[in-house]
Design a protein around this motif. Structure first.
Motif, PDB file in Angstrom:
ATOM      1  N   VAL A   1      -9.037  10.560  -2.773  1.00  0.00           N
ATOM      2  CA  VAL A   1      -8.680  10.011  -4.080  1.00  0.00           C
ATOM      3  C   VAL A   1      -7.158  10.082  -4.205  1.00  0.00           C
ATOM      4  O   VAL A   1      -6.504  10.676  -3.356  1.00  0.00           O
ATOM      5  CB  VAL A   1      -9.341  10.813  -5.232  1.00  0.00           C
ATOM      6  CG1 VAL A   1     -10.841  10.651  -5.227  1.00  0.00           C
ATOM      7  CG2 VAL A   1      -8.976  12.292  -5.160  1.00  0.00           C
ATOM      8  N   ARG A   2      -6.639   9.474  -5.284  1.00  0.00           N
ATOM      9  CA  ARG A   2      -5.178   9.402  -5.367  1.00  0.00           C
ATOM     10  C   ARG A   2      -4.505  10.612  -5.988  1.00  0.00           C
ATOM     11  O   ARG A   2      -3.378  10.925  -5.662  1.00  0.00           O
ATOM     12  CB  ARG A   2      -4.779   8.162  -6.163  1.00  0.00           C
ATOM     13  CG  ARG A   2      -4.893   6.926  -5.339  1.00  0.00           C
ATOM     14  CD  ARG A   2      -4.005   5.850  -5.857  1.00  0.00           C
ATOM     15  NE  ARG A   2      -3.959   4.808  -4.838  1.00  0.00           N
ATOM     16  CZ  ARG A   2      -3.370   3.652  -4.987  1.00  0.00           C
ATOM     17  NH1 ARG A   2      -2.774   3.370  -6.124  1.00  0.00           N
ATOM     18  NH2 ARG A   2      -3.355   2.789  -4.020  1.00  0.00           N
ATOM     19  N   THR A   3      -5.182  11.219  -6.955  1.00  0.00           N
ATOM     20  CA  THR A   3      -4.470  12.268  -7.694  1.00  0.00           C
ATOM     21  C   THR A   3      -5.141  13.632  -7.560  1.00  0.00           C
ATOM     22  O   THR A   3      -6.325  13.731  -7.261  1.00  0.00           O
ATOM     23  CB  THR A   3      -4.376  11.926  -9.191  1.00  0.00           C
ATOM     24  OG1 THR A   3      -5.694  11.870  -9.707  1.00  0.00           O
ATOM     25  CG2 THR A   3      -3.670  10.619  -9.429  1.00  0.00           C
TER      26      THR A   3
ATOM     27  N   GLY B   1       1.452   1.191  -6.341  1.00  0.00           N
ATOM     28  CA  GLY B   1       2.159   2.117  -7.229  1.00  0.00           C
ATOM     29  C   GLY B   1       3.450   1.521  -7.746  1.00  0.00           C
ATOM     30  O   GLY B   1       4.358   2.229  -8.181  1.00  0.00           O
ATOM     31  N   LYS B   2       3.546   0.179  -7.748  1.00  0.00           N
ATOM     32  CA  LYS B   2       4.816  -0.458  -8.135  1.00  0.00           C
ATOM     33  C   LYS B   2       5.150  -0.256  -9.620  1.00  0.00           C
ATOM     34  O   LYS B   2       6.315  -0.220  -9.981  1.00  0.00           O
ATOM     35  CB  LYS B   2       4.825  -1.928  -7.754  1.00  0.00           C
ATOM     36  CG  LYS B   2       3.874  -2.782  -8.570  1.00  0.00           C
ATOM     37  CD  LYS B   2       4.014  -4.227  -8.217  1.00  0.00           C
ATOM     38  CE  LYS B   2       2.799  -5.022  -8.660  1.00  0.00           C
ATOM     39  NZ  LYS B   2       2.437  -4.925 -10.066  1.00  0.00           N
ATOM     40  N   THR B   3       4.108  -0.097 -10.457  1.00  0.00           N
ATOM     41  CA  THR B   3       4.404   0.069 -11.889  1.00  0.00           C
ATOM     42  C   THR B   3       5.267   1.311 -12.112  1.00  0.00           C
ATOM     43  O   THR B   3       6.302   1.242 -12.781  1.00  0.00           O
ATOM     44  CB  THR B   3       3.098   0.167 -12.707  1.00  0.00           C
ATOM     45  OG1 THR B   3       2.221  -0.855 -12.254  1.00  0.00           O
ATOM     46  CG2 THR B   3       3.351   0.027 -14.185  1.00  0.00           C
ATOM     47  N   ALA B   4       4.836   2.428 -11.533  1.00  0.00           N
ATOM     48  CA  ALA B   4       5.633   3.653 -11.698  1.00  0.00           C
ATOM     49  C   ALA B   4       6.984   3.499 -11.004  1.00  0.00           C
ATOM     50  O   ALA B   4       7.980   4.090 -11.439  1.00  0.00           O
ATOM     51  CB  ALA B   4       4.874   4.849 -11.147  1.00  0.00           C
ATOM     52  N   ALA B   5       7.043   2.688  -9.948  1.00  0.00           N
ATOM     53  CA  ALA B   5       8.300   2.506  -9.207  1.00  0.00           C
ATOM     54  C   ALA B   5       9.390   1.955 -10.115  1.00  0.00           C
ATOM     55  O   ALA B   5      10.550   2.317 -10.006  1.00  0.00           O
ATOM     56  CB  ALA B   5       8.080   1.587  -7.995  1.00  0.00           C
TER      57      ALA B   5
ATOM     58  N   GLN C   1       3.569   4.418 -21.628  1.00  0.00           N
ATOM     59  CA  GLN C   1       3.223   5.419 -22.640  1.00  0.00           C
ATOM     60  C   GLN C   1       2.847   6.743 -21.969  1.00  0.00           C
ATOM     61  O   GLN C   1       3.236   7.818 -22.398  1.00  0.00           O
ATOM     62  CB  GLN C   1       2.032   4.885 -23.449  1.00  0.00           C
ATOM     63  CG  GLN C   1       1.915   5.469 -24.825  1.00  0.00           C
ATOM     64  CD  GLN C   1       2.982   4.938 -25.775  1.00  0.00           C
ATOM     65  OE1 GLN C   1       3.018   3.756 -26.045  1.00  0.00           O
ATOM     66  NE2 GLN C   1       3.851   5.811 -26.245  1.00  0.00           N
ATOM     67  N   LYS C   2       2.095   6.621 -20.875  1.00  0.00           N
ATOM     68  CA  LYS C   2       1.627   7.804 -20.141  1.00  0.00           C
ATOM     69  C   LYS C   2       2.819   8.546 -19.509  1.00  0.00           C
ATOM     70  O   LYS C   2       2.951   9.754 -19.638  1.00  0.00           O
ATOM     71  CB  LYS C   2       0.677   7.294 -19.052  1.00  0.00           C
ATOM     72  CG  LYS C   2      -0.086   8.316 -18.294  1.00  0.00           C
ATOM     73  CD  LYS C   2      -1.217   7.650 -17.498  1.00  0.00           C
ATOM     74  CE  LYS C   2      -0.693   6.805 -16.347  1.00  0.00           C
ATOM     75  NZ  LYS C   2      -1.743   6.220 -15.505  1.00  0.00           N
ATOM     76  N   TYR C   3       3.709   7.787 -18.877  1.00  0.00           N
ATOM     77  CA  TYR C   3       4.848   8.443 -18.215  1.00  0.00           C
ATOM     78  C   TYR C   3       5.858   8.963 -19.241  1.00  0.00           C
ATOM     79  O   TYR C   3       6.672   9.822 -18.938  1.00  0.00           O
ATOM     80  CB  TYR C   3       5.548   7.482 -17.241  1.00  0.00           C
ATOM     81  CG  TYR C   3       4.631   6.926 -16.173  1.00  0.00           C
ATOM     82  CD1 TYR C   3       3.728   7.754 -15.502  1.00  0.00           C
ATOM     83  CD2 TYR C   3       4.668   5.567 -15.819  1.00  0.00           C
ATOM     84  CE1 TYR C   3       2.877   7.240 -14.530  1.00  0.00           C
ATOM     85  CE2 TYR C   3       3.818   5.057 -14.851  1.00  0.00           C
ATOM     86  CZ  TYR C   3       2.922   5.895 -14.218  1.00  0.00           C
ATOM     87  OH  TYR C   3       2.082   5.389 -13.271  1.00  0.00           O
TER      88      TYR C   3
ATOM     89  N   PRO D   1       5.295  10.669  -4.257  1.00  0.00           N
ATOM     90  CA  PRO D   1       5.563   9.262  -4.546  1.00  0.00           C
ATOM     91  C   PRO D   1       4.889   8.380  -3.501  1.00  0.00           C
ATOM     92  O   PRO D   1       4.796   8.773  -2.327  1.00  0.00           O
ATOM     93  CB  PRO D   1       7.084   9.156  -4.434  1.00  0.00           C
ATOM     94  CG  PRO D   1       7.602  10.500  -4.114  1.00  0.00           C
ATOM     95  CD  PRO D   1       6.481  11.435  -3.881  1.00  0.00           C
ATOM     96  N   SER D   2       4.432   7.217  -3.903  1.00  0.00           N
ATOM     97  CA  SER D   2       3.913   6.263  -2.926  1.00  0.00           C
ATOM     98  C   SER D   2       5.132   5.689  -2.186  1.00  0.00           C
ATOM     99  O   SER D   2       6.264   5.810  -2.681  1.00  0.00           O
ATOM    100  CB  SER D   2       3.132   5.172  -3.624  1.00  0.00           C
ATOM    101  OG  SER D   2       4.006   4.324  -4.327  1.00  0.00           O
ATOM    102  N   PRO D   3       4.951   5.045  -1.040  1.00  0.00           N
ATOM    103  CA  PRO D   3       6.127   4.538  -0.303  1.00  0.00           C
ATOM    104  C   PRO D   3       7.030   3.642  -1.152  1.00  0.00           C
ATOM    105  O   PRO D   3       8.252   3.778  -1.117  1.00  0.00           O
ATOM    106  CB  PRO D   3       5.497   3.763   0.856  1.00  0.00           C
ATOM    107  CG  PRO D   3       4.162   4.422   1.069  1.00  0.00           C
ATOM    108  CD  PRO D   3       3.696   4.864  -0.283  1.00  0.00           C
TER     109      PRO D   3
HETATM  110  P1  AMP Z   1      -0.024  -0.018  -9.454  1.00  0.00           P
HETATM  111  O1  AMP Z   1       0.218  -0.526  -8.068  1.00  0.00           O
HETATM  112  O2  AMP Z   1       1.221   0.256 -10.184  1.00  0.00           O
HETATM  113  O3  AMP Z   1      -0.956  -0.951 -10.214  1.00  0.00           O
HETATM  114  O4  AMP Z   1      -0.773   1.418  -9.344  1.00  0.00           O
HETATM  115  C1  AMP Z   1      -2.059   1.544  -8.816  1.00  0.00           C
HETATM  116  C2  AMP Z   1      -2.708   2.873  -9.167  1.00  0.00           C
HETATM  117  O5  AMP Z   1      -2.107   3.935  -8.427  1.00  0.00           O
HETATM  118  C3  AMP Z   1      -2.636   3.271 -10.612  1.00  0.00           C
HETATM  119  O6  AMP Z   1      -3.932   3.696 -11.003  1.00  0.00           O
HETATM  120  C4  AMP Z   1      -1.690   4.453 -10.648  1.00  0.00           C
HETATM  121  O7  AMP Z   1      -2.060   5.376 -11.662  1.00  0.00           O
HETATM  122  C5  AMP Z   1      -1.859   5.058  -9.273  1.00  0.00           C
HETATM  123  N1  AMP Z   1      -0.636   5.684  -8.768  1.00  0.00           N
HETATM  124  C6  AMP Z   1       0.613   5.175  -8.815  1.00  0.00           C
HETATM  125  N2  AMP Z   1       1.485   6.015  -8.231  1.00  0.00           N
HETATM  126  C7  AMP Z   1       0.779   7.090  -7.801  1.00  0.00           C
HETATM  127  C8  AMP Z   1       1.128   8.303  -7.112  1.00  0.00           C
HETATM  128  N3  AMP Z   1       2.367   8.579  -6.739  1.00  0.00           N
HETATM  129  N4  AMP Z   1       0.140   9.183  -6.823  1.00  0.00           N
HETATM  130  C9  AMP Z   1      -1.144   8.898  -7.193  1.00  0.00           C
HETATM  131  N5  AMP Z   1      -1.533   7.773  -7.844  1.00  0.00           N
HETATM  132  C10 AMP Z   1      -0.583   6.871  -8.153  1.00  0.00           C
END
Ligand code: AMP
Length: 623
Positions: free
Chosen positions: A257-259, A59-63, A99-101, A33-35
């Motif tokens: 990279v992030r993922t 990463g606030k959207t997933a938050a 949709q993705k989550y 998880p991001s912070p």
């Molecule tokens: P956001 O701040 O929600 O616009 O997210 C920015 C980007 O970070 C998006 O492309 C997400 O897919 C990616 N992202 C969000 N959370 C994570 C995570 N935990 N690990 C890797 N990538 C993430």
């Protein structure tokens, strides 16, 4: 030190998320998880209201999306959550993220509604029912007033980018919507800044909210020279490879990279471009991770593409460059990343890629690292060509210094004498031959204006007979997918076809695309050989072959049977499946610069940069 499982931070599984969501996170390759996610998810899952200070990119959207999804009752197709966003773009982006989550939540339905889209379409979609609505305030208000949107069952409301909604004048609409939703709802408000007007909304409409703000790292002075390059996502790979080519003092690079998925994807793409590269992510066992690090140390790998977690603690003195291919979540992560270079008393180099919407990170990082970050523009094809020429020149100078060349002097003298060709021309031909697989000039190096391309469509019309005609040059009209012939005199024709040029009856051939090109080191004769042997198409029925960077075009008989197409798709050359398919009309554009004519015998030097003795950044992979 290398990363050990003990110091990998806790993953999503400790936050209380349900299995379908964890499965979706594994699919998208998020490692940790991001912070902001680590802080917000448990609070929202516990049912508290939340006031979050966070920018895009954190990463606030997933938050908010993950806890929101966990609370959805799939059996009730009524709006249970509403997300308000300032723009239609963000509404669509958030809906796509949901949709993705929700990939493992069958029957889940999210509906974006925004101004500018047909009301009829939206009314129809709303009447079909959705679990979550993502919308801009004006349009949501419209639907509430028309009663086409009923929020009696709303359990959660999210205000995303609240300060933007304030700036764009939507705040009264937002307040109106807040007043027309059940008071029992849970509310989360996210904003990049917290002006008074937003605090007031929070005070009036949120119940005892938990405040979450991700603090920036305390500032650190770094010894690394830092640059950034502003690019759109689609250009990032090209920018990266060009920058790697022209950077001075390149030894090895760590690319962040992030993922997990992105580590593998980017490593594959770089490998296809000839780099020796490995991916490093949390899916690797400790043993495999150590192997990658050892290979980097030993110089059998020059580039490692990693996630933050996997690269934690990595200490390899040869890393000359840290590339922030994906922007880090915060300045603290950035400082950690660039700490992987500039080791053992050397000065390191850090390069940050930023999309236009991520540019706000620049000031934050400058503040955190107490250093100016200089702008870097994507090197032009001409600059890359200059660098390649400089490296090539250096190789020649080294060979002259170190190798015994007597026999070759004789060979050159003989060619000169027997053919009345100047040594300079022979040298130019040899240079062409030596750099054939990796040309010194990039496509477009000479193209300042787009080149004219004939719009002749690719022939797919039935033409069952293809006969061979002995002809020296191909008349334009006899060729199905022709480029402008006037640019291609027969003698210097840029066809990569190794066979003699032939004429085919119109419509006999069509142009096919195959997924292997110069970057994979393929030679036209290998393509002919594979197609002839495995698909049984005789060499004489194979027309022109043009090699491009990552693909090629091949002329083959038009209207091949499905069985033959199936074989052609699966043929492998140099381990790459050809994935052959017919090219669309207009798809074939020959962008390569015309071959250089032999230099004039006027004694003028070509306008190339002087060699600077820099170590080639593109060292070819060892086999
Ligand atoms: P956001 O701040 O929600 O616009 O997210 C920015 C980007 O970070 C998006 O492309 C997400 O897919 C990616 N992202 C969000 N959370 C994570 C995570 N935990 N690990 C890797 N990538 C993430």
């Amino acid at each position: 030190m290398t990363t050990s499982p003990e110091n990998i931070p806790t993953g999503f599984d400790t936050l209380g998320l349900a299995k379908p969501l964890l499965a979706a996170l594994a699919d998208v390759g998020y490692e940790t998880p991001s912070p902001i996610q680590a802080a917000c998810i448990p609070v929202l899952l516990a049912g508290h209201d939340l006031l979050g200070e966070a920018q895009t990119g954190t990463g606030k959207t997933a938050a908010f999306a993950l806890p929101l999804l966990q609370k959805i009752d799939l059996k009730r197709a009524v709006p249970q959550a509403l997300i308000l966003t300032p723009t239609r773009e963000l509404a669509i982006q958030v809906a796509e993220a949901l949709q993705k989550y929700a990939h493992h939540m069958p029957g889940f339905h999210v509906l974006p509604i925004y101004g500018g889209q047909s009301m009829v379409v939206q009314l129809r979609a709303l009447s079909r029912g959705a679990h979550v609505i993502v919308g801009t305030p004006g349009r949501v208000m419209d639907h509430l007033e028309r009663k086409s949107l009923v929020l009696n069952n709303l359990a959660m409301l999210v205000l995303d980018e609240a300060d933007e909604m304030l700036r764009m004048g939507f705040i009264d609409d937002v307040k109106w919507i807040l007043e027309h939703t059940p008071a029992t709802r849970q509310t989360a408000l996210f904003s990049a800044t917290m002006p008074d007007a937003i605090r007031r909304v929070a005070r009036e409409h949120l119940r005892d909210p938990q405040e979450i703000k991700i603090r920036s790292a305390t500032s650190t002075v770094v010894a690394t020279s830092q640059s950034y390059c502003q690019t759109h996502t689609g250009q990032k790979l090209e920018a990266l490879t060009r920058i790697l080519e022209v950077e001075d003092d390149f030894d090895a690079a760590l690319i962040f990279v992030r993922t997990k998925t992105a580590t593998v994807e980017l490593a594959d793409k770089l490998e296809a471009r000839g780099y020796s590269v490995a991916a490093l992510n949390g899916d690797l066992t400790q043993g495999l991770r150590e192997q990658v690090i050892e290979r980097l140390k030993a110089g059998t790998v020059d580039i490692v593409v990693a996630t933050d977690v996997a690269a934690r603690g990595l200490d390899v003195a040869r890393i000359s460059h840290v590339i922030n291919y994906d922007v880090p979540y915060d300045t603290e992560a950035y400082v950690h990343r660039i700490g992987r270079t500039g080791r053992a008393g050397r000065t390191g180099r850090a390069i940050l890629f930023l999309a236009p919407r991520e540019m706000y990170m620049l000031k934050l990082i400058e503040r955190a690292t107490k250093q100016k970050i200089t702008a870097l523009t994507m090197p032009t094809p001409g600059e890359v060509a200059n660098r390649r020429v400089a490296q090539f020149t250096q190789q020649i100078v080294d060979i002259i210094k170190t190798e015994k060349l007597d026999f070759f002097f004789d060979v050159v003298r003989r060619i000169e004498g027997e053919n009345d060709i100047a040594a300079r021309e022979i040298a130019a031909a040899l240079a062409w031959l030596a750099t054939r697989e990796r040309p010194l000039q990039m496509p477009g190096a000479n193209d300042h204006a787009p080149r004219e391309v004939a719009a002749t469509p690719v022939a797919v019309a039935p033409a069952p007979t293809f006969e061979r005609k002995p002809a020296k040059a191909r008349p334009e009209e006899s060729y199905p997918a022709a480029e402008p012939r006037r640019e291609r005199p027969a003698k210097e024709g840029r066809s990569d076809t190794p066979v003699k040029q032939r004429t085919f009856a119109p419509g006999t051939l069509a142009r096919y695309r195959i997924e292997i090109g110069r970057n994979q080191g393929v030679l036209p004769k290998e393509i002919v050989g594979a197609i002839a042997n495995e698909a049984g198409i005789a060499g004489k029925d194979i027309g022109q072959i043009n090699l491009f960077e990552d693909y090629s075009s091949v002329e083959l008989p038009a209207n091949l049977s499905d069985d033959l197409m199936d074989i052609l798709r699966r043929i492998r050359v140099r381990q790459f499946a050809l994935k052959t398919r017919v090219m669309e009309p207009g798809e074939f554009v020959d962008t390569r610069p015309p071959r250089r004519a032999a230099p004039a015998r006027d004694g003028k030097k070509p306008d190339w940069k002087k060699p600077d003795g820099a170590k080639p950044a593109w060292k070819k992979r060892e086999h």
